[in-house]
Write a protein that holds these residues in place. Structure first.
Motif, mmCIF file in Angstrom:
data_model
loop_
_atom_site.group_PDB
_atom_site.id
_atom_site.type_symbol
_atom_site.label_atom_id
_atom_site.label_comp_id
_atom_site.label_asym_id
_atom_site.label_seq_id
_atom_site.Cartn_x
_atom_site.Cartn_y
_atom_site.Cartn_z
ATOM 1 N N ARG A 195 -7.189 4.042 -4.878
ATOM 2 C CA ARG A 195 -6.478 2.786 -5.183
ATOM 3 C C ARG A 195 -7.374 1.564 -4.936
ATOM 4 N N GLN A 209 -0.873 -3.811 -10.745
ATOM 5 C CA GLN A 209 -1.153 -2.376 -10.686
ATOM 6 C C GLN A 209 -1.035 -1.844 -9.251
ATOM 7 N N TRP A 210 -1.292 -2.701 -8.289
ATOM 8 C CA TRP A 210 -1.199 -2.260 -6.883
ATOM 9 C C TRP A 210 0.233 -1.862 -6.529
ATOM 10 N N PRO A 253 1.857 1.263 -10.508
ATOM 11 C CA PRO A 253 0.684 1.902 -11.128
ATOM 12 C C PRO A 253 0.751 1.986 -12.655
ATOM 13 N N TRP A 305 -6.478 9.473 -1.941
ATOM 14 C CA TRP A 305 -5.789 8.616 -2.922
ATOM 15 C C TRP A 305 -5.830 7.143 -2.546
ATOM 16 N N VAL A 320 4.160 4.565 -5.712
ATOM 17 C CA VAL A 320 2.810 5.085 -5.891
ATOM 18 C C VAL A 320 2.825 6.612 -5.856
ATOM 19 N N GLN A 354 -9.739 1.362 -7.832
ATOM 20 C CA GLN A 354 -9.076 0.698 -8.964
ATOM 21 C C GLN A 354 -9.020 -0.823 -8.737
ATOM 22 N N MET A 363 0.829 -1.203 0.000
ATOM 23 C CA MET A 363 0.000 0.000 0.000
ATOM 24 C C MET A 363 0.860 1.249 0.000
ATOM 25 N N PRO A 366 -2.982 5.467 -15.149
ATOM 26 C CA PRO A 366 -2.381 6.329 -14.121
ATOM 27 C C PRO A 366 -2.179 7.752 -14.640
ATOM 28 N N TRP A 421 -14.620 4.592 -0.616
ATOM 29 C CA TRP A 421 -13.668 5.674 -0.889
ATOM 30 C C TRP A 421 -14.207 7.010 -0.357
#
Lengths: 358, 124
Positions: A232, A302-303, A306, A228, A90, A235, A85, A345, A216
């Motif tokens: 994430r 993608q985590w 990005p 943000w 990121v 996404q 995370m 992104p 979110w």
């Protein structure tokens, strides 16, 4: 204490627990296959006899046998999300950019609400056939009045209008609650849409994204500097649809999923004009199915990275257009395709992470 | 920080429960994406419902891909040969159509079925 040890304990403890109850599940399935049905199991899963008939006892038992491994995979996945995370890779989108992404999401809904309503109106004519899936029948036992559904569509439109037209800020209470209401409207509409014994995946990534959109916005309201993080997750709600779909393929069919025979089965179920030409080229079906599987199983990257969003978005576009052109499933106007935009992104970034994040 | 930890759990929760327990729950799933070779031939595709309207027989269609290709054939298969289910199916069809059909019949191409069609309305 090493921070990975709790993950290890949870993973192993769950594995052992599932291993211990496995025999009970296998026995229940066997009894059902022999006609000694368990009324409780029937109530929970009324279509199970059909499943037994179509899959066969051995495959159902294999599926039960897999659950403990699925558990390990899920714990591993959660560990991956948790440890990555705060990845330094990121970049943090700025507030305005995030707000525009929210607006865009509600704009996407405006495109599809009329079509959803058209489908529901058609189903209204055939409401005598309404047979919701077992779990949903507890929520909507009968087909709701078309007037109620019309109101729900209008309300869902109003929610979109609020996010697109009003000058909302994430620190207010209203946006999160309004999004929750909109989510509930969509839920009812989709339950009606599913009311003929099947789940339709047309709106799967849109709806999945909506679940995370609500989370979110609530999180953003509580922690205005950390919008943000919610983005994430939003996404993840989109790429997760592909990732878990890929995992299912591996778990249920394994290596057999990548075979000409399977491609033939898909073509038999969904005959498209390109099926025959593809089947006539040696190894092409295997290659295409492998690409699908690789695309789906790698979306989780993608985590951590990005920029992988570009790969997923382009891969997803090709995937959806291909299923449309080859198998005649979905279409160029599929909501799945528009939802891919959120994986890119793009948008203005802040130079560093806001204070308070590690 | 604690809030964030809860958020991490949210993705596995939303996707994980179906993944653990319910995946491939719905055997009539249209796309067959999850099933691979596990999916056998769908037997109900051999069944259909026909109605007699304005002097000719026609296939019952709702102009909806799922209802026409999957749901109606499945209903036909389930009702075929079972008096009670056939009666229920007749009521559903008649309730759904504005112009009521003179007759309704179920057809089957299945080799295992003893008859290839059954007139379910009007009752003999």
């Amino acid at each position: 204490m090493n921070k990975n040890i709790p993950w290890l304990i949870v993973g192993i403890a769950g594995f052992i627990l599932l291993f211990l109850v496995e025999n009970m599940g296998l026995r229940m399935v066997e009894e059902m296959a022999n006609g000694q049905s368990d009324p409780m199991l029937f109530r929970l899963y009324p279509s199970f006899p059909i499943k037994l008939q179509t899959m066969g006892l051995e495959r159902v038992q294999e599926y039960l046998f897999q659950i403990k491994y699925r558990w390990l995979l899920l714990i591993g996945f959660t560990w991956f999300l948790s440890t990555n995370m705060e990845s330094p890779k990121v970049a943090v989108p700025d507030l305005k950019s995030l707000q525009w992404k929210v607006r865009l999401f509600f704009g996407v809904q405006l495109v599809y609400l009329p079509d959803l309503f058209k489908e529901i109106t058609l189903r209204n004519q055939w409401k005598a056939f309404y047979t919701p899936l077992p779990f949903f029948s507890k929520i909507l036992p009968t087909f709701p009045s078309i007037w109620l559904l019309q109101f729900l569509v209008v309300f869902a439109f109003a929610v979109c209008a609020f996010f697109i037209l009003s000058k909302w800020t994430p620190s207010e209470k209203l946006p999160a609650w309004i999004a929750l209401a909109g989510f509930l409207f969509w839920t009812v509409l989709l339950l009606v849409f599913f009311g003929y014994s099947k789940i339709d995946h047309t709106y799967a990534s849109l709806y999945s994204g909506y679940i995370f959109m609500v989370i979110w916005l609530f999180y953003w309201k509580r922690f205005p500097e950390e919008g943000w993080i919610g983005f994430r997750l939003f996404q993840a709600g989109i790429w997760g649809c592909y990732f878990f779909s890929g995992l299912e393929k591996v778990f249920l069919s394994g290596i057999h999923w990548i075979s000409t025979e399977h491609f033939q089965t898909l073509c038999w179920l969904h005959p498209g004009t390109l099926c025959e030409p593809i089947l006539s080229v040696p190894f092409l079906p295997e290659l295409l199915l492998t690409l699908v599987l690789v695309f789906q199983l790698t979306t989780f990257l993608q985590w951590r990275f990005p920029w992988w969003g570009y790969v997923t978005a382009i891969g997803g576009l090709i995937f959806h257009l291909s299923t449309w052109l080859v198998l005649d499933v979905g279409g160029w106007q599929s909501p799945w395709i528009l939802m891919l935009v959120f994986l890119l992104p793009i948008g203005k970034k802040t130079a560093t992470k806001p204070s308070g994040t590690s | 920080m604690v809030m964030k930890k809860y958020l991490y759990l949210f993705v596995p929760l939303v996707f994980g429960i179906p993944f653990l327990l319910l995946a491939d729950l719905f055997p009539l799933h249209r796309y067959g994406m999850f099933s691979g070779l596990a999916r056998p031939e769908i037997v109900f595709s051999q069944y259909s419902i026909h109605i007699h309207l304005a002097g000719k027989w026609q296939k019952l269609e709702a102009e909806n891909e799922y209802l026409d290709k999957n749901y109606f054939p499945m209903e036909a298969m389930r009702a075929f040969g079972d008096k009670e289910s056939e009666n229920k199916l007749v009521s559903k069809i008649r309730a759904s159509l504005r112009v009521k059909p003179d007759s309704i019949r179920l057809e089957s191409d299945s080799a295992s079925a003893s008859t290839t069609y059954r007139i379910i309305f009007p009752q003999k």
